[in-house]
Design a protein around this motif. Structure first.
Motif, mmCIF file in Angstrom:
data_model
loop_
_atom_site.group_PDB
_atom_site.id
_atom_site.type_symbol
_atom_site.label_atom_id
_atom_site.label_comp_id
_atom_site.label_asym_id
_atom_site.label_seq_id
_atom_site.Cartn_x
_atom_site.Cartn_y
_atom_site.Cartn_z
ATOM 1 N N SER A 190 0.719 -1.378 0.314
ATOM 2 C CA SER A 190 0.352 -0.021 -0.158
ATOM 3 C C SER A 190 1.034 1.938 -0.306
ATOM 4 O O SER A 190 1.984 1.401 0.797
ATOM 5 N N PRO A 191 0.326 2.546 -0.101
ATOM 6 C CA PRO A 191 1.125 3.596 -0.729
ATOM 7 C C PRO A 191 1.513 4.241 1.261
ATOM 8 O O PRO A 191 2.245 5.018 1.130
ATOM 9 N N SER A 192 0.868 3.387 1.408
ATOM 10 C CA SER A 192 0.331 4.076 2.893
ATOM 11 C C SER A 192 1.706 3.760 4.395
ATOM 12 O O SER A 192 2.152 3.526 4.894
ATOM 13 N N ILE A 193 2.230 2.165 3.552
ATOM 14 C CA ILE A 193 3.245 1.574 4.015
ATOM 15 C C ILE A 193 5.099 2.661 3.377
ATOM 16 O O ILE A 193 5.059 2.041 1.995
ATOM 17 N N TRP A 194 5.233 3.278 3.731
ATOM 18 C CA TRP A 194 6.761 4.046 3.386
ATOM 19 C C TRP A 194 8.185 3.285 4.032
ATOM 20 O O TRP A 194 8.247 2.635 5.144
ATOM 21 N N MET A 195 9.180 3.294 2.815
ATOM 22 C CA MET A 195 10.143 3.006 2.816
ATOM 23 C C MET A 195 11.223 4.004 2.897
ATOM 24 O O MET A 195 10.565 5.286 2.080
ATOM 25 N N GLY A 206 13.215 -0.111 -5.387
ATOM 26 C CA GLY A 206 13.108 -1.082 -4.359
ATOM 27 C C GLY A 206 11.362 -1.547 -4.465
ATOM 28 O O GLY A 206 10.732 -2.467 -3.948
ATOM 29 N N ALA A 207 11.456 -0.418 -3.265
ATOM 30 C CA ALA A 207 10.025 -0.490 -2.747
ATOM 31 C C ALA A 207 8.891 -0.289 -2.905
ATOM 32 O O ALA A 207 7.785 -0.634 -3.418
ATOM 33 N N GLN A 208 9.047 0.375 -4.127
ATOM 34 C CA GLN A 208 8.055 1.297 -5.618
ATOM 35 C C GLN A 208 7.791 0.114 -6.197
ATOM 36 O O GLN A 208 6.905 -0.133 -6.631
ATOM 37 N N ARG A 209 8.553 -1.019 -6.292
ATOM 38 C CA ARG A 209 8.396 -1.800 -7.454
ATOM 39 C C ARG A 209 7.436 -2.798 -6.994
ATOM 40 O O ARG A 209 6.729 -3.523 -7.560
ATOM 41 N N ALA A 210 7.333 -2.669 -5.528
ATOM 42 C CA ALA A 210 6.457 -3.269 -4.705
ATOM 43 C C ALA A 210 5.369 -2.603 -3.890
ATOM 44 O O ALA A 210 4.670 -3.842 -3.064
ATOM 45 N N GLY A 211 4.905 -1.573 -4.720
ATOM 46 C CA GLY A 211 3.892 -0.926 -4.075
ATOM 47 C C GLY A 211 3.683 -0.364 -2.989
ATOM 48 O O GLY A 211 2.538 0.350 -2.360
ATOM 49 N N LEU A 212 5.191 0.471 -2.155
ATOM 50 C CA LEU A 212 5.268 0.343 -1.440
ATOM 51 C C LEU A 212 5.378 2.622 -1.765
ATOM 52 O O LEU A 212 5.908 2.704 -2.979
ATOM 53 N N SER A 213 5.890 3.506 -0.679
ATOM 54 C CA SER A 213 5.824 4.910 -1.259
ATOM 55 C C SER A 213 7.615 5.034 -0.519
ATOM 56 O O SER A 213 7.618 4.024 0.619
ATOM 57 N N ALA A 214 7.531 5.050 -1.026
ATOM 58 C CA ALA A 214 9.539 5.708 -1.248
ATOM 59 C C ALA A 214 10.120 7.377 -0.677
ATOM 60 O O ALA A 214 9.774 7.958 -1.859
ATOM 61 N N CYS A 215 10.922 6.955 0.453
ATOM 62 C CA CYS A 215 11.500 8.203 0.530
ATOM 63 C C CYS A 215 12.919 8.286 0.547
ATOM 64 O O CYS A 215 13.360 7.437 1.643
ATOM 65 N N LEU A 216 13.834 9.255 0.208
ATOM 66 C CA LEU A 216 15.242 9.202 -0.213
ATOM 67 C C LEU A 216 16.161 9.902 0.771
ATOM 68 O O LEU A 216 15.842 11.246 0.636
ATOM 69 N N TYR A 217 16.555 9.519 1.575
ATOM 70 C CA TYR A 217 17.365 10.583 2.412
ATOM 71 C C TYR A 217 18.584 10.320 1.605
ATOM 72 O O TYR A 217 19.424 9.555 1.506
ATOM 73 N N LEU A 226 15.709 7.600 -14.006
ATOM 74 C CA LEU A 226 14.302 7.335 -13.841
ATOM 75 C C LEU A 226 13.518 7.037 -12.735
ATOM 76 O O LEU A 226 13.085 7.713 -12.428
ATOM 77 N N ILE A 227 14.803 6.847 -11.873
ATOM 78 C CA ILE A 227 13.904 6.881 -10.261
ATOM 79 C C ILE A 227 13.746 7.813 -9.806
ATOM 80 O O ILE A 227 14.633 9.355 -9.707
ATOM 81 N N LYS A 228 11.830 7.944 -9.582
ATOM 82 C CA LYS A 228 11.426 9.599 -9.141
ATOM 83 C C LYS A 228 10.871 8.959 -7.116
ATOM 84 O O LYS A 228 10.280 8.472 -7.317
ATOM 85 N N PRO A 229 12.113 9.400 -6.025
ATOM 86 C CA PRO A 229 11.278 9.284 -4.893
ATOM 87 C C PRO A 229 10.174 10.181 -4.460
ATOM 88 O O PRO A 229 9.663 11.137 -5.582
ATOM 89 N N HIS A 230 8.725 8.890 -4.338
ATOM 90 C CA HIS A 230 7.697 9.951 -3.413
ATOM 91 C C HIS A 230 7.825 11.664 -2.696
ATOM 92 O O HIS A 230 7.620 12.187 -2.979
ATOM 93 N N HIS A 231 9.649 10.821 -2.193
ATOM 94 C CA HIS A 231 10.154 12.336 -1.148
ATOM 95 C C HIS A 231 11.677 12.032 -1.355
ATOM 96 O O HIS A 231 12.079 11.656 -1.543
ATOM 97 N N THR A 232 12.135 13.569 -1.182
ATOM 98 C CA THR A 232 13.260 13.876 -0.651
ATOM 99 C C THR A 232 13.560 14.274 0.369
ATOM 100 O O THR A 232 13.182 14.856 0.441
ATOM 101 N N ILE A 233 15.249 13.723 1.032
ATOM 102 C CA ILE A 233 15.070 14.788 2.186
ATOM 103 C C ILE A 233 16.971 14.631 2.755
ATOM 104 O O ILE A 233 17.474 13.498 2.140
ATOM 105 N N ALA A 234 17.095 15.200 2.476
ATOM 106 C CA ALA A 234 18.887 15.339 3.399
ATOM 107 C C ALA A 234 19.328 15.700 4.541
ATOM 108 O O ALA A 234 20.056 14.838 5.165
#
Length: 244
Positions: A190-195, A206-217, A226-234
């Motif tokens: 579910s998109p409500s499970i975040w990685m 990996g998480a997005q292909r599994a149907g999860l939301s992903a935040c890149l640290y 072409l990888i586009k995180p749902h959100h990116t943090i520094a």
């Protein structure tokens, strides 16, 4: 109303895509732990125990070899176990040393299990998020080592469970790793499970292909392609603005 203004301000800090978390999975190395600092500490102690000279130049050579092998692992060319078997063989060859790489590796892994240098703000962020949602560790590596490091750092109790590749049987970014995690969490993709993790390939794709939301640290520069995180943090502290 003041409450509405506060809510609007919080929404502005969130990404355009935002699914309210049901649970959050965290990578460990270079996300919760400063793996470079932990590895350098463990390598120095292993060298001391085995009577091998250690200095900055030798450490940089190890980093060069180790980083290249992990890039190969994320590309699917090697397994985690193969990387662990090869890195000291190549390092000793590079240094022109005749040493028992297996014995050295065992000492290094023991010392790495004791090393628990954290990323900035990691403890405070995990405590704040764990008060609201279930947290899970999701890591490639050795399960006993990762659990020991979490215990040493006093963080183990913050995680509902710890998922590590050598127990799961698959490694990130393999979709089956995430599917196995979800099964053990007794939930579905579910998109409500975040990685949350530092690798665009292993954690985000990996998480997005599994149907999860992903935040890149984004703690270090890397090619995202072409990888586009749902959100990116520094900085990890930014997660508080995203999720709370």
């Amino acid at each position: 109303m003041p409450g509405d203004a506060k809510g609007a301000a919080q929404d502005e800090r969130r990404p355009c895509f935002f699914a309210k978390p049901q649970a959050i999975l965290f990578d460990l190395d270079d996300t919760v732990f400063d793996f470079t600092a932990c590895s350098q500490q463990a390598l120095r102690r292993a060298c001391q125990a085995q009577g091998i000279p250690f200095d900055g130049q030798r450490y940089q050579a190890y980093r060069m070899i180790d980083d290249a092998l992990w890039d190969e692992q994320r590309a699917g060319r090697y397994t985690v176990q193969q990387v662990m078997q090869m890195r000291f063989v190549r390092w000793f060859e590079y240094l022109g040393l005749s040493a028992d790489e297996r014995a050295f590796s065992l000492v290094y892994e023991r010392e790495l299990g004791r090393a628990h240098v954290l990323e900035p703000d990691a403890r405070e962020v995990l405590i704040a998020l764990a008060a609201r949602w279930p947290l899970y560790a999701a890591s490639n590596g050795l399960a006993d080592m990762q659990r020991q490091r979490l215990e040493e750092a006093g963080l183990h109790a913050l995680f509902s469970s710890v998922f590590v590749s050598d127990e799961i049987g698959y490694e990130k970014p393999d979709t089956r790793f995430f599917q196995a995690c979800l099964a053990r969490m007794n939930t579905k993709a579910s998109p409500s499970i975040w990685m949350v993790g530092d690798s665009a390939v292993a954690d985000v794709a990996g998480a997005q292909r599994a149907g999860l939301s992903a935040c890149l640290y984004a703690r270090h520069p890397q090619k995202q392609g072409l990888i586009k995180p749902h959100h990116t943090i520094a900085r990890l502290r930014e997660l508080l603005s995203v999720f709370l």
